[in-house]
Every structure is written in structure tokens, then in C-alpha cells.
Design a protein around this motif. Structure first.
Motif, short mmCIF file in Angstrom:
data_model
loop_
_atom_site.label_atom_id
_atom_site.label_comp_id
_atom_site.label_asym_id
_atom_site.label_seq_id
_atom_site.Cartn_x
_atom_site.Cartn_y
_atom_site.Cartn_z
N GLY A 124 0.83 -1.19 0.00
CA GLY A 124 0.00 0.00 0.00
C GLY A 124 0.86 1.25 0.00
N PRO A 125 0.33 2.37 0.00
CA PRO A 125 -1.03 2.77 0.36
C PRO A 125 -2.01 2.76 -0.80
CG PRO A 125 0.30 4.73 0.09
CD PRO A 125 1.19 3.54 -0.16
N THR A 126 -1.56 2.43 -2.02
CA THR A 126 -2.52 2.40 -3.13
C THR A 126 -3.04 0.99 -3.34
OG1 THR A 126 -0.87 1.96 -4.82
CG2 THR A 126 -1.24 4.27 -4.26
N PHE A 127 -4.22 0.91 -3.91
CA PHE A 127 -4.83 -0.38 -4.21
C PHE A 127 -3.97 -1.15 -5.21
CE2 PHE A 127 -7.67 -3.00 -6.82
CZ PHE A 127 -8.21 -3.80 -5.84
N ALA A 128 -3.51 -0.49 -6.25
CA ALA A 128 -2.69 -1.15 -7.28
C ALA A 128 -1.38 -1.66 -6.71
CB ALA A 128 -2.42 -0.19 -8.45
N GLY A 129 -0.76 -0.89 -5.82
CA GLY A 129 0.49 -1.32 -5.20
C GLY A 129 0.29 -2.54 -4.31
N ALA A 130 -0.79 -2.55 -3.55
CA ALA A 130 -1.07 -3.69 -2.68
C ALA A 130 -1.36 -4.94 -3.50
CB ALA A 130 -2.25 -3.37 -1.76
N TRP A 131 -2.13 -4.78 -4.56
CA TRP A 131 -2.45 -5.93 -5.42
C TRP A 131 -1.19 -6.44 -6.10
CZ3 TRP A 131 -6.59 -5.91 -9.88
CH2 TRP A 131 -6.77 -7.21 -10.34
N ALA A 132 -0.39 -5.54 -6.63
CA ALA A 132 0.85 -5.95 -7.31
C ALA A 132 1.78 -6.67 -6.35
CB ALA A 132 1.55 -4.73 -7.92
N PHE A 133 1.93 -6.16 -5.15
CA PHE A 133 2.81 -6.80 -4.17
C PHE A 133 2.32 -8.21 -3.86
CE2 PHE A 133 4.14 -8.01 0.04
CZ PHE A 133 5.50 -7.73 0.02
N HIS A 134 1.04 -8.35 -3.56
CA HIS A 134 0.49 -9.66 -3.23
C HIS A 134 0.58 -10.62 -4.41
CE1 HIS A 134 -1.10 -7.61 0.31
NE2 HIS A 134 -1.19 -8.82 0.84
N ALA A 135 0.31 -10.13 -5.61
CA ALA A 135 0.35 -11.00 -6.79
C ALA A 135 1.76 -11.47 -7.08
CB ALA A 135 -0.23 -10.27 -8.00
N VAL A 136 2.73 -10.56 -7.01
CA VAL A 136 4.11 -10.92 -7.37
C VAL A 136 4.77 -11.75 -6.27
CG1 VAL A 136 6.42 -9.99 -7.82
CG2 VAL A 136 4.43 -9.00 -8.95
#
Length: 166
Positions: A124-136
């Protein structure tokens, strides 16, 4: 580019290709299948071995089919001893397999399970950053790691089978 660096780059390319392809091989999924089947088969084999059933032969067949290892022909039954002694390792392998492989889709689909506040989530703090981190890290990372953990656990299970199913 000299021949040494060309060799290193080819070796690196082969290694990367092997790492990336490993989650999609049949051997990876056979090892995962063995990890899931070994605990219930072992539990069922305990009372059946006490009744005289050929449980050692069944467990040998499971090792041969899923782990691709031929064990020497039976000199004695050994099914009860293997079923009892291999149970802790088999339970550990089943837990690691289920938990590790479940992390892959769970993290790739992180937005489907995320709460309303993603600012404190990893990446986070952005939705895209959190999703990218979890996905990768969680999705792709565990997807590439789990076949190698499965190989290690299968190697231990083969050693136990070779020593307890003579």
C-alpha cells in the motif's frame, strides 16, 4: 562477448526456464498428490496391517506411482512400521502442500479477499500497489517456490520409504 560470458548466460537461461516451468510439470503435481494421499493411506494401513493385509505392498505402489521410485522387493511386510513412522513427515508434507499452494490463488486474487482499507496492506497505500505486491510476492513467488519445497519433502519421504519398506 567472450565464450565464458556466453556460457554463463546460456546456463542462466536454462536455469530460469527450469524454475519457471517447474510449477507446470506432471512431476510437481504427482509429488503434491503423494503429499495429500500419504497421510490417509498411512492411517488406513495401521489397522489393516494389524489384521495381516499387505499394506507394505500398497505403500510401495503409492511411492512408485506418485514419486517415481522403485523400492526393492519386499523381504518382510514393513507396512505397519512405515505407516506409523512416516506419519509425522507425511502430515508435515500435506500441511506444507495445502498451505503453500493455497497461497498462490489467494494472493493472485487478493482484491477479492481484501478489506475495505488497503492503505495498511503490504504494498500500500494504493490499491494497485497492494495488489501488485500480493500477486508478485505471494502469488507468483509461492507458485515458483512450492515445486522445490515439494521436491525436498518428497526426497525425505523417499528416504523414509526406502529405509522402512525393505
Amino acid at each position: 562477448m567472450d565464450s565464458t560470458s556466453t556460457l554463463i548466460s546460456r546456463d542462466t537461461a536454462v536455469l530460469v526456464r527450469r524454475i519457471v516451468r517447474e510449477p507446470f510439470t506432471a512431476g510437481t503435481w504427482r509429488r503434491a498428490g503423494y503429499a495429500l494421499l500419504a497421510p490417509p493411506v498411512g492411517v488406513v494401513c495401521v489397522p489393516l496391517a494389524l489384521l495381516g493385509a499387505p499394506t507394505g505392498r500398497w505403500q510401495r505402489a503409492l511411492v512408485r506411482r506418485f514419486l517415481g521410485t522403485d523400492l526393492p522387493p519386499a523381504t518382510r511386510t514393513g507396512g505397519l512400521l512405515h505407516a506409523l513412522a512416516a506419519t509425522p513427515l507425511n502430515l508435515l508434507a500435506a500441511f506444507v502442500t495445502v498451505y503453500g499452494w493455497s497461497l498462490v490463488p489467494m494472493n493472485l486474487g487478493w482484491p477479492l479477499r481484501a478489506g475495505s482499507d488497503y492503505s495498511d496492506a503490504w504494498g500500500g497505500p494504493t490499491f494497485a500497489g497492494a495488489w501488485a505486491f500480493h500477486a508478485v510476492i505471494g502469488g507468483v513467488g509461492f507458485g515458483l517456490l512450492m515445486p522445490w519445497l515439494g521436491r525436498g519433502l518428497a526426497a525425505l519421504q523417499i528416504r523414509v520409504a526406502k529405509s522402512l519398506l525393505p
